[in-house]
Design a protein around this motif. Sequence first.
Motif, PDB file in Angstrom:
ATOM      1  N   LEU A   8      37.813 -33.538   0.679  1.00  0.00           N
ATOM      2  CA  LEU A   8      37.242 -34.837   1.007  1.00  0.00           C
ATOM      3  C   LEU A   8      36.506 -34.777   2.339  1.00  0.00           C
ATOM      4  O   LEU A   8      36.994 -34.168   3.293  1.00  0.00           O
ATOM      5  CB  LEU A   8      38.354 -35.889   1.117  1.00  0.00           C
ATOM      6  CG  LEU A   8      39.338 -35.965  -0.057  1.00  0.00           C
ATOM      7  CD1 LEU A   8      40.488 -36.897   0.289  1.00  0.00           C
ATOM      8  CD2 LEU A   8      38.624 -36.432  -1.324  1.00  0.00           C
ATOM      9  N   ARG A   9      35.361 -35.423   2.401  1.00  0.00           N
ATOM     10  CA  ARG A   9      34.728 -35.605   3.705  1.00  0.00           C
ATOM     11  C   ARG A   9      35.314 -36.866   4.338  1.00  0.00           C
ATOM     12  O   ARG A   9      35.619 -37.844   3.647  1.00  0.00           O
ATOM     13  CB  ARG A   9      33.215 -35.748   3.573  1.00  0.00           C
ATOM     14  CG  ARG A   9      32.534 -35.746   4.960  1.00  0.00           C
ATOM     15  CD  ARG A   9      31.038 -35.976   4.883  1.00  0.00           C
ATOM     16  NE  ARG A   9      30.490 -36.008   6.240  1.00  0.00           N
ATOM     17  CZ  ARG A   9      29.282 -36.459   6.536  1.00  0.00           C
ATOM     18  NH1 ARG A   9      28.486 -36.916   5.586  1.00  0.00           N
ATOM     19  NH2 ARG A   9      28.865 -36.461   7.787  1.00  0.00           N
ATOM     20  N   HIS A  10      35.496 -36.831   5.634  1.00  0.00           N
ATOM     21  CA  HIS A  10      36.020 -37.995   6.349  1.00  0.00           C
ATOM     22  C   HIS A  10      35.122 -39.217   6.155  1.00  0.00           C
ATOM     23  O   HIS A  10      33.951 -39.102   5.772  1.00  0.00           O
ATOM     24  CB  HIS A  10      36.145 -37.674   7.844  1.00  0.00           C
ATOM     25  CG  HIS A  10      34.826 -37.303   8.475  1.00  0.00           C
ATOM     26  ND1 HIS A  10      33.886 -38.241   8.851  1.00  0.00           N
ATOM     27  CD2 HIS A  10      34.286 -36.097   8.774  1.00  0.00           C
ATOM     28  CE1 HIS A  10      32.827 -37.636   9.358  1.00  0.00           C
ATOM     29  NE2 HIS A  10      33.037 -36.330   9.320  1.00  0.00           N
ATOM     30  N   ARG A  80      41.091 -24.664  11.525  1.00  0.00           N
ATOM     31  CA  ARG A  80      40.126 -23.890  10.742  1.00  0.00           C
ATOM     32  C   ARG A  80      39.298 -24.778   9.817  1.00  0.00           C
ATOM     33  O   ARG A  80      38.264 -24.347   9.300  1.00  0.00           O
ATOM     34  CB  ARG A  80      40.848 -22.812   9.931  1.00  0.00           C
ATOM     35  CG  ARG A  80      41.479 -21.738  10.792  1.00  0.00           C
ATOM     36  CD  ARG A  80      42.303 -20.773   9.966  1.00  0.00           C
ATOM     37  NE  ARG A  80      43.452 -21.438   9.351  1.00  0.00           N
ATOM     38  CZ  ARG A  80      44.310 -20.836   8.535  1.00  0.00           C
ATOM     39  NH1 ARG A  80      44.145 -19.551   8.232  1.00  0.00           N
ATOM     40  NH2 ARG A  80      45.329 -21.504   8.022  1.00  0.00           N
ATOM     41  N   LEU A  81      39.725 -26.018   9.624  1.00  0.00           N
ATOM     42  CA  LEU A  81      39.005 -26.965   8.778  1.00  0.00           C
ATOM     43  C   LEU A  81      38.026 -27.823   9.575  1.00  0.00           C
ATOM     44  O   LEU A  81      37.416 -28.740   9.035  1.00  0.00           O
ATOM     45  CB  LEU A  81      40.005 -27.867   8.041  1.00  0.00           C
ATOM     46  CG  LEU A  81      40.956 -27.137   7.090  1.00  0.00           C
ATOM     47  CD1 LEU A  81      42.079 -28.066   6.650  1.00  0.00           C
ATOM     48  CD2 LEU A  81      40.191 -26.601   5.877  1.00  0.00           C
ATOM     49  N   ARG A  82      37.879 -27.520  10.866  1.00  0.00           N
ATOM     50  CA  ARG A  82      36.960 -28.276  11.728  1.00  0.00           C
ATOM     51  C   ARG A  82      35.510 -28.136  11.288  1.00  0.00           C
ATOM     52  O   ARG A  82      35.128 -27.184  10.607  1.00  0.00           O
ATOM     53  CB  ARG A  82      37.034 -27.751  13.164  1.00  0.00           C
ATOM     54  CG  ARG A  82      38.208 -28.215  13.970  1.00  0.00           C
ATOM     55  CD  ARG A  82      38.060 -27.719  15.396  1.00  0.00           C
ATOM     56  NE  ARG A  82      39.063 -28.290  16.282  1.00  0.00           N
ATOM     57  CZ  ARG A  82      38.970 -28.309  17.595  1.00  0.00           C
ATOM     58  NH1 ARG A  82      37.912 -27.747  18.183  1.00  0.00           N
ATOM     59  NH2 ARG A  82      39.914 -28.869  18.329  1.00  0.00           N
ATOM     60  N   GLU A  83      34.709 -29.093  11.784  1.00  0.00           N
ATOM     61  CA  GLU A  83      33.256 -28.979  11.657  1.00  0.00           C
ATOM     62  C   GLU A  83      32.775 -27.803  12.509  1.00  0.00           C
ATOM     63  O   GLU A  83      33.463 -27.374  13.447  1.00  0.00           O
ATOM     64  CB  GLU A  83      32.602 -30.285  12.126  1.00  0.00           C
ATOM     65  CG  GLU A  83      31.097 -30.343  11.989  1.00  0.00           C
ATOM     66  CD  GLU A  83      30.636 -30.217  10.550  1.00  0.00           C
ATOM     67  OE1 GLU A  83      30.621 -29.066  10.049  1.00  0.00           O
ATOM     68  OE2 GLU A  83      30.272 -31.246   9.943  1.00  0.00           O
ATOM     69  N   ARG A  84      31.603 -27.302  12.198  1.00  0.00           N
ATOM     70  CA  ARG A  84      30.992 -26.247  13.011  1.00  0.00           C
ATOM     71  C   ARG A  84      30.787 -26.748  14.435  1.00  0.00           C
ATOM     72  O   ARG A  84      30.315 -27.871  14.656  1.00  0.00           O
ATOM     73  CB  ARG A  84      29.653 -25.853  12.398  1.00  0.00           C
ATOM     74  CG  ARG A  84      28.871 -24.833  13.229  1.00  0.00           C
ATOM     75  CD  ARG A  84      27.506 -24.613  12.618  1.00  0.00           C
ATOM     76  NE  ARG A  84      26.673 -23.727  13.426  1.00  0.00           N
ATOM     77  CZ  ARG A  84      25.394 -23.460  13.158  1.00  0.00           C
ATOM     78  NH1 ARG A  84      24.818 -24.036  12.107  1.00  0.00           N
ATOM     79  NH2 ARG A  84      24.707 -22.642  13.937  1.00  0.00           N
ATOM     80  N   GLY A  85      31.145 -25.927  15.405  1.00  0.00           N
ATOM     81  CA  GLY A  85      30.895 -26.266  16.799  1.00  0.00           C
ATOM     82  C   GLY A  85      29.408 -26.177  17.108  1.00  0.00           C
ATOM     83  O   GLY A  85      28.797 -25.121  16.919  1.00  0.00           O
ATOM     84  N   LEU A 155      31.843 -28.531   4.000  1.00  0.00           N
ATOM     85  CA  LEU A 155      31.640 -28.723   2.564  1.00  0.00           C
ATOM     86  C   LEU A 155      30.301 -28.150   2.108  1.00  0.00           C
ATOM     87  O   LEU A 155      30.209 -27.509   1.060  1.00  0.00           O
ATOM     88  CB  LEU A 155      31.724 -30.209   2.234  1.00  0.00           C
ATOM     89  CG  LEU A 155      33.128 -30.809   2.338  1.00  0.00           C
ATOM     90  CD1 LEU A 155      33.063 -32.328   2.378  1.00  0.00           C
ATOM     91  CD2 LEU A 155      33.991 -30.339   1.179  1.00  0.00           C
ATOM     92  N   SER A 156      29.260 -28.372   2.900  1.00  0.00           N
ATOM     93  CA  SER A 156      27.952 -27.821   2.578  1.00  0.00           C
ATOM     94  C   SER A 156      28.001 -26.299   2.506  1.00  0.00           C
ATOM     95  O   SER A 156      27.461 -25.682   1.576  1.00  0.00           O
ATOM     96  CB  SER A 156      26.936 -28.271   3.625  1.00  0.00           C
ATOM     97  OG  SER A 156      25.666 -27.687   3.388  1.00  0.00           O
ATOM     98  N   ALA A 157      28.673 -25.681   3.480  1.00  0.00           N
ATOM     99  CA  ALA A 157      28.778 -24.218   3.504  1.00  0.00           C
ATOM    100  C   ALA A 157      29.564 -23.699   2.304  1.00  0.00           C
ATOM    101  O   ALA A 157      29.219 -22.667   1.714  1.00  0.00           O
ATOM    102  CB  ALA A 157      29.429 -23.771   4.805  1.00  0.00           C
ATOM    103  N   LEU A 158      30.628 -24.411   1.916  1.00  0.00           N
ATOM    104  CA  LEU A 158      31.432 -23.987   0.769  1.00  0.00           C
ATOM    105  C   LEU A 158      30.634 -24.094  -0.528  1.00  0.00           C
ATOM    106  O   LEU A 158      30.714 -23.215  -1.396  1.00  0.00           O
ATOM    107  CB  LEU A 158      32.710 -24.825   0.676  1.00  0.00           C
ATOM    108  CG  LEU A 158      33.753 -24.572   1.762  1.00  0.00           C
ATOM    109  CD1 LEU A 158      34.873 -25.604   1.672  1.00  0.00           C
ATOM    110  CD2 LEU A 158      34.332 -23.159   1.658  1.00  0.00           C
ATOM    111  N   ASN A 181      35.322 -33.947  -3.692  1.00  0.00           N
ATOM    112  CA  ASN A 181      34.801 -32.679  -4.211  1.00  0.00           C
ATOM    113  C   ASN A 181      35.970 -31.809  -4.643  1.00  0.00           C
ATOM    114  O   ASN A 181      36.902 -31.607  -3.863  1.00  0.00           O
ATOM    115  CB  ASN A 181      33.999 -31.954  -3.125  1.00  0.00           C
ATOM    116  CG  ASN A 181      33.027 -32.880  -2.422  1.00  0.00           C
ATOM    117  OD1 ASN A 181      31.967 -33.196  -2.937  1.00  0.00           O
ATOM    118  ND2 ASN A 181      33.411 -33.353  -1.231  1.00  0.00           N
ATOM    119  N   GLN A 182      35.918 -31.302  -5.872  1.00  0.00           N
ATOM    120  CA  GLN A 182      36.996 -30.421  -6.341  1.00  0.00           C
ATOM    121  C   GLN A 182      36.512 -28.981  -6.380  1.00  0.00           C
ATOM    122  O   GLN A 182      35.456 -28.674  -6.942  1.00  0.00           O
ATOM    123  CB  GLN A 182      37.485 -30.823  -7.727  1.00  0.00           C
ATOM    124  CG  GLN A 182      38.623 -29.919  -8.236  1.00  0.00           C
ATOM    125  CD  GLN A 182      39.044 -30.211  -9.656  1.00  0.00           C
ATOM    126  OE1 GLN A 182      38.871 -31.324 -10.136  1.00  0.00           O
ATOM    127  NE2 GLN A 182      39.597 -29.216 -10.333  1.00  0.00           N
TER     128      GLN A 182
END
Length: 209
Positions: A8-10, A80-85, A155-158, A181-182
Amino acid sequence: MTTEFILLRHGETEWNALGRLQGHLNSTLSREGLRQAEALAARLAPLPFQALYSSDLDRAVQTASRIAARTGHGLQRDARLRERGLGVLEGLTRAEAGQRHPEVFSAYTEGHADYVVPEGESASQRLRLALHCLEELGARHPEARVVVVTHGGVLSALLRHCLGIPAHAPRSFSVLNAGWNQFDLHQGALRMVTWGDVSHLRALSLDDT
């Protein structure tokens, strides 16, 4: 052995609404974002799942906490689930970023996977962290459903990883706040099953009519 991940996106944040780049900086959920988080919680309430994980950034934790309160699951945070810095670009609108750091912003928008934003990180570094996290969670929860609250960039990267879309290719898909998103992890390989489902937000639109 398959683990089903509901990624899920926040919910929408104040900075999302203003178009500011967030990265590792925190912005609280907007009023709309709180409503979106509650809609996610309501959808998940009747759905059996084994565990709830979240990025440790406030906007994800705020969203996941609404889910935990509704479903009774303990919330486990993982950096590790953070957004890209995004380093020097964080907190700026895209226009401000282009004005203050034109070369950095240009390199960032070109989307090369290994470009490291000054004081930040590359897309490939963040993707590796997210994949390692999901692989570890898959081993921890085999044959189970796991809910994860994360960020648009992750999510975009995945999605690009699963579909073989190069990081530098223009984005031709949306990554919606509170999107459902599953992804299934099977024998170490991640597969996209559902993308961008926001059917749970339709009730919010009906409430506003």
